[in-house]
Enzyme design. Structure first.
Site, PDB file in Angstrom:
ATOM      1  N   HIS A 120      37.389  -7.925 119.547  1.00 23.85           N
ATOM      2  CA  HIS A 120      35.994  -8.036 119.979  1.00 23.85           C
ATOM      3  C   HIS A 120      35.439  -6.608 120.125  1.00 23.85           C
ATOM      4  O   HIS A 120      36.187  -5.693 120.476  1.00 23.85           O
ATOM      5  CB  HIS A 120      35.995  -8.749 121.333  1.00 23.85           C
ATOM      6  CG  HIS A 120      34.656  -9.096 121.870  1.00 23.85           C
ATOM      7  ND1 HIS A 120      33.846  -8.177 122.505  1.00 23.85           N
ATOM      8  CD2 HIS A 120      33.969 -10.265 121.894  1.00 23.85           C
ATOM      9  CE1 HIS A 120      32.732  -8.775 122.890  1.00 23.85           C
ATOM     10  NE2 HIS A 120      32.776 -10.043 122.532  1.00 23.85           N
ATOM     11  N   ASP A 197      43.183  -7.513 126.263  1.00 26.43           N
ATOM     12  CA  ASP A 197      41.882  -8.136 126.486  1.00 26.43           C
ATOM     13  C   ASP A 197      42.136  -9.626 126.721  1.00 26.43           C
ATOM     14  O   ASP A 197      42.455 -10.363 125.787  1.00 26.43           O
ATOM     15  CB  ASP A 197      41.007  -7.885 125.248  1.00 26.43           C
ATOM     16  CG  ASP A 197      39.713  -8.689 125.269  1.00 26.43           C
ATOM     17  OD1 ASP A 197      39.510  -9.498 126.189  1.00 26.43           O
ATOM     18  OD2 ASP A 197      38.901  -8.495 124.339  1.00 26.43           O
ATOM     19  N   GLN A 200      39.624 -14.300 126.462  1.00 27.30           N
ATOM     20  CA  GLN A 200      39.730 -15.657 125.894  1.00 27.30           C
ATOM     21  C   GLN A 200      41.041 -16.344 126.241  1.00 27.30           C
ATOM     22  O   GLN A 200      41.260 -17.485 125.827  1.00 27.30           O
ATOM     23  CB  GLN A 200      39.568 -15.609 124.362  1.00 27.30           C
ATOM     24  CG  GLN A 200      38.209 -15.151 123.885  1.00 27.30           C
ATOM     25  CD  GLN A 200      37.070 -16.112 124.241  1.00 27.30           C
ATOM     26  OE1 GLN A 200      37.280 -17.246 124.656  1.00 27.30           O
ATOM     27  NE2 GLN A 200      35.844 -15.639 124.098  1.00 27.30           N
ATOM     28  N   LYS A 223      33.712 -16.945 131.873  1.00 26.94           N
ATOM     29  CA  LYS A 223      34.304 -17.790 130.820  1.00 26.94           C
ATOM     30  C   LYS A 223      35.304 -18.786 131.403  1.00 26.94           C
ATOM     31  O   LYS A 223      35.912 -19.569 130.677  1.00 26.94           O
ATOM     32  CB  LYS A 223      35.001 -16.911 129.783  1.00 26.94           C
ATOM     33  CG  LYS A 223      34.030 -16.054 128.968  1.00 26.94           C
ATOM     34  CD  LYS A 223      34.774 -15.289 127.904  1.00 26.94           C
ATOM     35  CE  LYS A 223      33.992 -14.123 127.344  1.00 26.94           C
ATOM     36  NZ  LYS A 223      32.963 -14.499 126.395  1.00 26.94           N
ATOM     37  N   CYS A 361      30.488 -10.813 117.852  1.00 26.80           N
ATOM     38  CA  CYS A 361      30.903  -9.479 118.322  1.00 26.80           C
ATOM     39  C   CYS A 361      32.193  -9.030 117.658  1.00 26.80           C
ATOM     40  O   CYS A 361      33.038  -8.380 118.296  1.00 26.80           O
ATOM     41  CB  CYS A 361      31.048  -9.428 119.847  1.00 26.80           C
ATOM     42  SG  CYS A 361      29.537  -9.762 120.711  1.00 26.80           S
TER      43      CYS A 361
END
Ligand code: PMP
Length: 406
Positions: A120, A197, A200, A223, A361
């Site tokens: 991302h 990261d 997600q 999220k 993104c």
């Protein structure tokens, strides 16, 4: 997972353009259950005050709520201590903090930062900026033809020159879970650290930062059923202790003189200014909610739904599905014959179905896929097979409509 869960999300109980809403954009942001909305309301109606200063009752209630949220987060991701949990505005802020403080102090000419082309932009541009500022070089792990990461490729790129490996645990486009634990081993064997990261992954599966042995881990509350504006930077204590603060001002200081100041201990030295108190309270309520449902149940439900979606979508003539055929998370990315993904999303919206269209993104990944943009449907615990069926029927109608028009 069933309608009992769906009923706990007030926003899902509405019609959009005359149709019951089917929300398939949770990878962008999730919807919020009633308990989270009520926790925010309760906080503002009963406990609101600034933290860490007031001796009055509201001040201590707000401080307890805020620091209680930190404890909840620490347990949720299995951090060793609350000192390793820093509240931030989101994943982007957390990654930028690592890049602008840790990375700039350790990287120099000849050093390398290793990424993948599926990152991302939030886990890519901060590293480009570090490379420009320090003279370090960016290196990329080549992806497999299906978009997954192969450890043999990681072994080729990570060397004694590598200072940092930065990688998403779950891709927001390919629906793959990257082998972060094994990549951490490779990074450490070469004397590098690993930044994960977790934007997600954290909402969709149980995460254990100690088991992964990652050095830094970033994620966003919005999220995972929490409010916007709150996120988390996890870092191993020794690394955070050695790191300079990124923002300076109130709240983060121990003692201030006219020419010199020094900082509070962890985690507060990284939380300059009035922190995101209500956001942390909302995140804590979201974690309670997710844990009550069970992260393993959520993961299982999404995998099943994604497998069903892959099967049903592949029946549509002219569809291109991106990423590995076997889905590990609830996310499908596709293009429909000649129809532009923005047109697909617009037509679906007319049927009350919310999907995402664009580059997500991930422009370098779009180039790797040789497309400008794609459509993406992403699922969460409140989605059902009926939502997938509505998506598939609407896509078939969209194709017929554009097919007839051209
Ligand atoms: N990384 C990934 C993989 C993401 O999907 C996102 C959100 N789209 C981010 C980072 C950035 O998260 P935020 O916008 O909450 O900072």
């Amino acid at each position: 997972m069933n309608n009992v869960i769906r009923e706990q999300f007030p926003i899902l109980q509405q019609e959009i353009n005359g149709h019951p809403l089917v929300y398939l954009d949770s990878a962008a942001t999730s919807q919020k259950p009633r308990v989270v909305i009520e926790a925010l309301q309760h906080y503002y109606e009963r406990d609101n005050a600034n933290v860490h200063r007031g001796v009055h009752t509201l001040g201590s209630r707000a401080t307890d709520a805020y620091e209680g949220a930190r404890e909840k987060v620490a347990k949720f991701i299995h951090a060793r201590s609350t000192q390793e949990i820093i509240f931030t505005r989101g994943t982007t802020t957390a990654l930028n903090m690592i890049a602008s403080s840790y990375a700039r102090s350790v990287c120099g000419e000849g050093d390398e930062i290793v990424l993948t082309p599926m990152e991302h932009h939030s886990n890519l541009i901060p590293w480009q900026q570090v490379a420009k500022a320090t003279g370090a070089t960016l290196k990329y792990i080549a992806l497999q033809p299906d978009g997954s990461v192969d450890l043999a490729e990681v072994e080729k790129v990570v060397t004694a020159r590598t200072k940092i490996v930065a990688i998403g645990y779950v891709s927001n486009v390919m629906g793959v879970v990257n082998p972060v634990k094994k990549i951490a081993e490779i990074a450490h064997r070469n004397g590098a650290i690993i930044v994960v990261d977790g934007a997600q992954s954290t909402p969709h599966m149980a995460v254990d930062v100690q088991d992964l042995d990652c050095d830094f881990y970033a994620f966003s509350g919005h999220k995972m059923c929490g409010p916007t504006g709150i996120g988390v930077l996890y870092g191993k204590k020794a690394l955070l202790e050695a790191m300079e603060p990124v923002e300076f001002g109130g709240e983060m200081i121990d003692d201030v003189g006219l020419y010199e100041s020094n900082w509070k201990e962890l985690p507060w030295k990284f939380e300059g200014g009035t922190p995101i108190i209500a956001g942390a309270v909302g995140l804590a309520a979201a974690i309670d909610f997710l844990e009550e449902v069970g992260m393993d149940n959520i993961e299982r439900h999404e995998r099943k739904l994604a497998a069903y979606a892959m099967d049903r979508l592949s029946e549509i003539e002219g569809i291109t599905l991106y990423g590995p055929r076997h889905r590990e998370v609830g996310l499908v990315t596709f293009n429909l014959a000649e129809v532009h993904p923005h047109d697909v999303a617009t037509v679906l919206d007319a049927s009350g179905i919310a999907i995402r269209a664009g580059h997500h993104c991930c422009q370098p990944l779009m180039r790797w896929l040789e497309v400008n943009s794609t459509a993406r449907a992403s699922f969460y615990l409140y989605n059902t097979e009926n939502d997938v069926d509505r998506l598939v029927s609407a896509l078939i109608q969209t194709k017929e409509y554009f097919g007839d028009a051209t």
